[in-house]
Design an enzyme around this catalytic site. Structure first.
Site, PDB file in Angstrom:
ATOM      1  N   SER A   1       0.984  -1.360  -0.327  1.00  0.00           N
ATOM      2  CA  SER A   1      -0.079   0.086   0.000  1.00  0.00           C
ATOM      3  C   SER A   1       1.124   1.099  -0.016  1.00  0.00           C
ATOM      4  O   SER A   1       0.461   2.171  -0.303  1.00  0.00           O
ATOM      5  CB  SER A   1      -0.980  -0.201   0.953  1.00  0.00           C
ATOM      6  OG  SER A   1      -0.178  -0.389   2.430  1.00  0.00           O
TER       7      SER A   1
ATOM      8  N   HIS B   1      -5.696  -3.059  -2.288  1.00  0.00           N
ATOM      9  CA  HIS B   1      -5.077  -2.618  -3.699  1.00  0.00           C
ATOM     10  C   HIS B   1      -4.902  -2.924  -4.438  1.00  0.00           C
ATOM     11  O   HIS B   1      -4.111  -2.361  -5.722  1.00  0.00           O
ATOM     12  CB  HIS B   1      -4.462  -2.084  -2.678  1.00  0.00           C
ATOM     13  CG  HIS B   1      -3.829  -0.752  -1.357  1.00  0.00           C
ATOM     14  ND1 HIS B   1      -3.774   0.667  -1.847  1.00  0.00           N
ATOM     15  CD2 HIS B   1      -3.907  -1.284  -0.380  1.00  0.00           C
ATOM     16  CE1 HIS B   1      -4.157   0.762  -0.311  1.00  0.00           C
ATOM     17  NE2 HIS B   1      -4.057  -0.091   0.538  1.00  0.00           N
TER      18      HIS B   1
ATOM     19  N   LYS C   1     -12.027   0.674  -1.198  1.00  0.00           N
ATOM     20  CA  LYS C   1     -10.745   1.447  -1.982  1.00  0.00           C
ATOM     21  C   LYS C   1     -11.474   1.249  -3.619  1.00  0.00           C
ATOM     22  O   LYS C   1     -12.123   1.915  -3.578  1.00  0.00           O
ATOM     23  CB  LYS C   1      -9.584   0.555  -2.095  1.00  0.00           C
ATOM     24  CG  LYS C   1      -8.443   0.973  -0.014  1.00  0.00           C
ATOM     25  CD  LYS C   1      -7.611   0.497  -0.036  1.00  0.00           C
ATOM     26  CE  LYS C   1      -7.444   0.222   1.100  1.00  0.00           C
ATOM     27  NZ  LYS C   1      -7.636   0.990   2.049  1.00  0.00           N
TER      28      LYS C   1
HETATM   29  C1  PLP Z   1      -3.227  -3.920   2.546  1.00  0.00           C
HETATM   30  C2  PLP Z   1      -4.871  -3.678   3.697  1.00  0.00           C
HETATM   31  N1  PLP Z   1      -5.449  -4.899   4.026  1.00  0.00           N
HETATM   32  C3  PLP Z   1      -6.341  -4.338   4.393  1.00  0.00           C
HETATM   33  C4  PLP Z   1      -7.092  -3.066   5.056  1.00  0.00           C
HETATM   34  C5  PLP Z   1      -8.354  -2.149   6.079  1.00  0.00           C
HETATM   35  O1  PLP Z   1      -9.018  -2.271   5.215  1.00  0.00           O
HETATM   36  P1  PLP Z   1     -10.251  -1.235   5.670  1.00  0.00           P
HETATM   37  O2  PLP Z   1     -10.411  -0.288   5.132  1.00  0.00           O
HETATM   38  O3  PLP Z   1     -11.549  -2.132   4.855  1.00  0.00           O
HETATM   39  O4  PLP Z   1     -10.072  -2.130   6.963  1.00  0.00           O
HETATM   40  C6  PLP Z   1      -6.164  -2.333   3.791  1.00  0.00           C
HETATM   41  C7  PLP Z   1      -6.894  -0.269   3.795  1.00  0.00           C
HETATM   42  O5  PLP Z   1      -5.973   0.333   4.660  1.00  0.00           O
HETATM   43  C8  PLP Z   1      -5.356  -2.268   3.293  1.00  0.00           C
HETATM   44  O6  PLP Z   1      -4.220  -1.666   2.368  1.00  0.00           O
END
Ligand code: PLP
Length: 409
Positions: free
Chosen positions: A198, A226, A257
């Site tokens: 990310s 992502h 996202k």
């Molecule tokens: C790689 C990754 N996994 C999980 C999440 C968590 O997702 P959520 O925003 O739905 O809680 C995010 C969110 O920032 C993320 O970037």
């Protein structure tokens, strides 16, 4: 170190006021006093690709809204209709009173979209990672986790009863070495990695992880937060990108996202998903994803099917920005996706650069310790299918001017 908490272990302790740490927490106050605090900027209105904040229009390059679907007319209409049909909230866990027929429809649609037998929808992606990892990893099992995995994976590994062993970022040789050394000490084992990382925007070496999983008898779990909407045919994710979907045991994803909403999921074989559905405490004891959010994701899946040009636009914009930043002399690391980090280095300079961007009409976010290593602070930029050439050219012009002023290029 910004927002880093350390835990002391072992007695003796002196009795003290629990909230003393709050009164002496200075990191954020230091940035506020220096006038460079870049967090919690209130968005007054939004078109997705642009926002109004502090009364002025700014080009948004700090979101995860890769397909720009938060403002798609069909998606907004579907969300409104869902409120009329189901109301605004579920007022309980899916396990008990909050399970909607649309949750189940979404699970079926996602399982098909991803090429998996079954899927389970959680209220956020964070809860999906935390819940799935903690219920799958027993006392005698281990997780082998990429060092740059998302915080929600780290929280899942902390809750899990088994051990977590980290390997160097996206480095299959490092993973091979730790598996050679440690795998035999455990019963079950799971390799966990983000599909697209990310902060750095690089893509996981999935073929390498698949080889390691087979060589060392591990299951494979990919966080596609992502990657969905970004990689693979019609945004089906990392597995589709490498044509290795069948080799991934569990695909986790989020709707916060590309899918323009909030919520998360885990997809895999029927038995494993059934197990998680009856064991993951973050699923069973947290209220269900609200109706409008579910309808939003269902309509995003329709739009992904009907409007392939959004993927073409996304990649055209991402490639343009990578090419132009590189030509200007910025270090954009190993980014291969619409997430394009711009390396600044010094932390205070990164905050000052972010503020100068903001004042020039560009909304981007800084990444500092612990999310980036010491001395490698960066500005994370990300691009959308709905950015116009005019938006992007404006962003480039601002970066050209500020890069020289801050002696970054
Ligand atoms: C790689 C990754 N996994 C999980 C999440 C968590 O997702 P959520 O925003 O739905 O809680 C995010 C969110 O920032 C993320 O970037």
């Amino acid at each position: 170190m910004l927002f880093h908490v350390t835990h002391r272990k072992g007695p003796p302790f002196m009795s003290m006021d629990l909230f003393e740490k709050c009164r002496t927490f200075e990191d954020a106050k230091f940035l506020l006093n220096a006038g460079v605090y870049p967090f919690f900027r209130p968005i007054e209105s939004s078109t997705g690709a642009t926002v109004i904040t502090h009364g002025a229009r700014r080009v948004m390059i700090g979101s995860n809204n890769y397909l720009g679907l938060t403002h798609h007319p069909r998606v907004k209409e579907a969300a409104k209709k869902a409120i009329d049909h189901y109301g605004t909230g579920c007022t309980g866990s899916r396990f008990l009173n909050g399970n909607l027929s649309s949750h189940e429809e979404l699970e079926e649609r996602l399982a098909k979209f991803l090429g998996k037998e079954a899927c389970l929808v959680f209220s956020t992606g964070f809860l999906a990672n935390q819940g799935a990892l903690s219920c799958l990893i027993g006392r005698n099992d281990a997780i082998f986790s990429d060092r740059e995995n998302h915080a929600s994976i780290i929280e899942g590994t902390r809750l899990a009863l088994g051990d977590t062993i980290r390997y160097a970022h996206n480095d299959v040789d490092s993973l091979d070495r730790v598996l050679d050394e440690k795998r035999s000490q455990y019963e079950g084992a799971l390799i966990v990695a983000d599909g697209v990382f990310s902060m750095s925007g690089d893509i996981v070496d999935l073929p390498g992880l698949v080889r390691m999983a087979s060589k060392h008898n591990c299951k494979l779990y990919i966080d596609d937060a992502h990657s969905l909407g970004v990689l693979g045919e019609r945004g089906r994710g990392t597995g589709a990108h490498f044509k290795l979907t069948d080799e991934i045991d569990l695909i986790m994803g989020t709707f916060s996202k590309s899918f323009a909403s909030i919520g998360g999921f885990i997809a895999g074989d029927t038995d494993t998903i059934h197990y998680i559905k009856h064991k993951a405490r973050t699923f069973m004891f947290s209220a269900a994803m609200p109706p409008a959010a579910v309808a939003t994701v269902l309509e995003c899946l329709n739009v992904a099917q009907d409007e392939p040009e959004i993927f073409v636009n996304l990649w055209k914009n991402a490639r343009k920005m990578k090419r132009e930043f590189t030509a200007m002399g910025y270090n954009t690391m190993n980014s291969q996706t619409p997430i394009i980090p711009v390396m600044i280095g010094d932390e205070m300079k990164t905050f000052a650069f972010t503020k100068a961007l903001y004042e020039s009409g560009v909304f981007a976010t800084p990444v500092v310790k612990p999310a980036a290593p010491e001395g490698q602070a960066l500005i994370r930029t990300s691009y959308m299918a709905t950015h116009t050439d005019q938006d992007l050219d404006y962003v480039l012009e601002v970066f050209r001017k500020l890069g020289k002023a801050f002696e970054v290029i």
